[in-house]
Motif scaffolding. Structure first.
Motif, PDB file in Angstrom:
ATOM      1  N   CYS A 283       0.840  -1.198   0.000  1.00  0.00           N
ATOM      2  CA  CYS A 283       0.000   0.000   0.000  1.00  0.00           C
ATOM      3  C   CYS A 283       0.876   1.249   0.000  1.00  0.00           C
ATOM      4  CB  CYS A 283      -0.887  -0.012   1.244  1.00  0.00           C
ATOM      5  SG  CYS A 283      -1.903   1.444   1.490  1.00  0.00           S
ATOM      6  N   GLY A 284       0.557   2.216  -0.857  1.00  0.00           N
ATOM      7  CA  GLY A 284       1.282   3.480  -0.908  1.00  0.00           C
ATOM      8  C   GLY A 284       0.318   4.650  -0.883  1.00  0.00           C
ATOM      9  N   PHE A 285       0.701   5.714  -0.186  1.00  0.00           N
ATOM     10  CA  PHE A 285      -0.157   6.901  -0.048  1.00  0.00           C
ATOM     11  C   PHE A 285       0.469   8.101  -0.738  1.00  0.00           C
ATOM     12  CE2 PHE A 285      -1.379   4.280   3.535  1.00  0.00           C
ATOM     13  CZ  PHE A 285      -2.761   4.466   3.637  1.00  0.00           C
ATOM     14  N   ARG A 286      -0.357   8.862  -1.439  1.00  0.00           N
ATOM     15  CA  ARG A 286       0.077  10.167  -1.934  1.00  0.00           C
ATOM     16  C   ARG A 286      -0.377  11.229  -0.936  1.00  0.00           C
ATOM     17  NH1 ARG A 286      -4.576   8.993  -5.102  1.00  0.00           N
ATOM     18  NH2 ARG A 286      -5.930  10.801  -5.479  1.00  0.00           N
ATOM     19  N   SER A 287      -0.203  12.512  -1.265  1.00  0.00           N
ATOM     20  CA  SER A 287      -0.412  13.542  -0.243  1.00  0.00           C
ATOM     21  C   SER A 287      -1.570  14.491  -0.544  1.00  0.00           C
ATOM     22  CB  SER A 287       0.870  14.375  -0.072  1.00  0.00           C
ATOM     23  OG  SER A 287       1.140  15.122  -1.243  1.00  0.00           O
ATOM     24  N   ASN A 288      -2.468  14.083  -1.425  1.00  0.00           N
ATOM     25  CA  ASN A 288      -3.626  14.945  -1.693  1.00  0.00           C
ATOM     26  C   ASN A 288      -4.828  14.112  -2.099  1.00  0.00           C
ATOM     27  OD1 ASN A 288      -3.366  14.354  -4.512  1.00  0.00           O
ATOM     28  ND2 ASN A 288      -1.882  15.996  -4.721  1.00  0.00           N
ATOM     29  N   MET A 289      -5.922  14.796  -2.430  1.00  0.00           N
ATOM     30  CA  MET A 289      -7.177  14.131  -2.808  1.00  0.00           C
ATOM     31  C   MET A 289      -7.450  14.274  -4.300  1.00  0.00           C
ATOM     32  SD  MET A 289      -8.434  12.962   0.141  1.00  0.00           S
ATOM     33  CE  MET A 289     -10.228  12.908   0.138  1.00  0.00           C
ATOM     34  N   PHE A 290      -6.424  14.560  -5.074  1.00  0.00           N
ATOM     35  CA  PHE A 290      -6.562  14.748  -6.511  1.00  0.00           C
ATOM     36  C   PHE A 290      -5.753  13.683  -7.233  1.00  0.00           C
ATOM     37  CE2 PHE A 290      -7.373  18.895  -4.691  1.00  0.00           C
ATOM     38  CZ  PHE A 290      -8.464  19.344  -5.415  1.00  0.00           C
ATOM     39  N   PRO A 291      -6.008  13.430  -8.540  1.00  0.00           N
ATOM     40  CA  PRO A 291      -7.141  13.972  -9.287  1.00  0.00           C
ATOM     41  C   PRO A 291      -8.406  13.164  -9.042  1.00  0.00           C
ATOM     42  CG  PRO A 291      -5.823  12.588 -10.703  1.00  0.00           C
ATOM     43  CD  PRO A 291      -5.133  12.609  -9.361  1.00  0.00           C
ATOM     44  N   LYS A 292      -9.534  13.780  -9.253  1.00  0.00           N
ATOM     45  CA  LYS A 292     -10.793  13.057  -9.188  1.00  0.00           C
ATOM     46  C   LYS A 292     -10.919  12.209 -10.453  1.00  0.00           C
ATOM     47  CE  LYS A 292     -12.385  15.109  -5.400  1.00  0.00           C
ATOM     48  NZ  LYS A 292     -12.635  14.417  -4.137  1.00  0.00           N
ATOM     49  N   LEU A 293     -11.216  10.940 -10.285  1.00  0.00           N
ATOM     50  CA  LEU A 293     -11.320  10.035 -11.414  1.00  0.00           C
ATOM     51  C   LEU A 293     -12.783   9.796 -11.758  1.00  0.00           C
ATOM     52  CD1 LEU A 293      -8.611   7.526 -10.175  1.00  0.00           C
ATOM     53  CD2 LEU A 293      -8.313   9.395 -11.797  1.00  0.00           C
ATOM     54  N   GLU A 294     -13.002   9.002 -12.756  1.00  0.00           N
ATOM     55  CA  GLU A 294     -14.359   8.700 -13.205  1.00  0.00           C
ATOM     56  C   GLU A 294     -15.173   8.128 -12.043  1.00  0.00           C
ATOM     57  OE1 GLU A 294     -16.593   5.886 -16.534  1.00  0.00           O
ATOM     58  OE2 GLU A 294     -14.424   6.079 -16.531  1.00  0.00           O
TER      59      GLU A 294
END
Length: 319
Positions: A283-294
């Protein structure tokens, strides 16, 4: 009463905390702030890291589910945040970079501490830094990276950043090489009559702190070895070395193989993902809530799980 929205499962990201020992600085929060955040998002919604990983792999995470993550192995997290987690019987992911555990100075954190403690406000530091850059041979390149559309995009992604926050990061990460940025910062610190070693005291945890976390049901994961601010610009071999050294350190402390990670400064690419697969990262985490996908999805795969920065939650609460 306003409630924290239930959208695609994601992590909540924390970095800096303050109390009588750790100074109040830009972005740092108190124990009281943390408690308010936990109660607002709903303590009952927060999964243990082990349960999060199990549900992720069985495709059983839903919009109700959240997890807590702490980046950078900061001592203030252990001393300020952990007692609150223990009060609520919560467990978290702790993503650490390893160089600071092996006697090296983590410049990125020292520089942050310096600009927070020795300037009346952060813009005073930025004004000095910008003047140094624009009076140097890097002036042309710095002006080129300060693209208006890119600044707007970064502010949309990171709403808690000021325009100067974004300009600083664009110059640091895109106009300057690592050694150029460090040379400028080291010169400023020298002009203030300070030393990097003195500034580094009480900034990071020790291996004993990591062992405590692991023994008490938390998960300690990868965050690279030296925390490069633009890891994606490194070669495959350089990235591999960053994560290999990080992996071996954590495995040596924990006695088991790391299973989770977060991307330092949200910088990663296809090489990074291949390296993480090589090391068995689940499991890997990025640091934002973007981009919104389909369909409103924000988690394209298990190596790009979204995280909400605590600062955005505080803005919603009105803190």
């Amino acid at each position: 009463m306003m409630e924290y929205p239930k959208e695609t499962a994601h992590g909540i990201m924390f970095h800096h905390f303050y109390n009588e020992r750790h100074p109040q600085a830009q972005g740092a929060i108190s124990q009281e702030d943390l408690e308010k955040i936990l109660n607002f998002i709903g303590v009952h919604r927060i999964l243990k890291p082990s349960e999060w990983l199990e549900r992720l792999e069985k495709n059983k995470l839903n919009k109700e589910h959240l997890c807590l993550t702490f980046d950078d192995a900061l001592l203030c997290q252990f001393e300020v945040a952990l007692p609150v987690l223990e009060k609520y019987k919560l467990k978290a992911f702790w993503f650490v970079y390893s160089s600071v555990f092996e006697g090296h100075l983590g410049n990125i954190e020292i520089y942050r501490f310096f600009r927070s403690k020795f300037f009346q406000n952060i813009d005073d530091f930025y004004n000095l830094f910008f003047r140094k850059v624009f009076d140097s041979q890097f002036s042309k390149r710095a002006k080129e990276v300060l693209d208006e559309k890119e600044i707007e995009k970064q502010i949309e992604y990171y709403k808690f950043y000021s325009i100067n926050d974004v300009k600083f990061r664009l110059i640091r990460d895109r106009a300057l090489r690592k050694q150029d940025y460090e040379s400028i910062m080291d010169q400023i610190i020298l002009e203030y009559g300070l030393s990097m070693r003195d500034l580094s005291k009480d900034l990071w945890m020790s291996d004993d702190h990591l062992k405590y976390l692991i023994d008490n049901g938390h998960i300690v994961g990868l965050h690279s070895y030296s925390h490069p601010t633009a890891l994606a610009e490194l070669s495959y071999e350089e990235q591999f070395e960053e994560y290999k050294r990080n992996y071996l350190h954590i495995k040596g402390v924990s006695g088991s193989e790391p299973v989770a990670m977060s991307h330092p400064c949200n910088s990663y690419n296809e090489d990074t993902v291949e390296i993480l697969k090589h090391f068995g990262i689940r499991c890997g985490f990025r640091s934002n809530m973007f981009p919104k996908l389909e369909g409103g999805r924000i988690n394209p795969n298990r190596f790009e799980i979204a995280r909400q920065d605590h600062a955005n939650i505080m803005a919603i609460i009105g803190l």
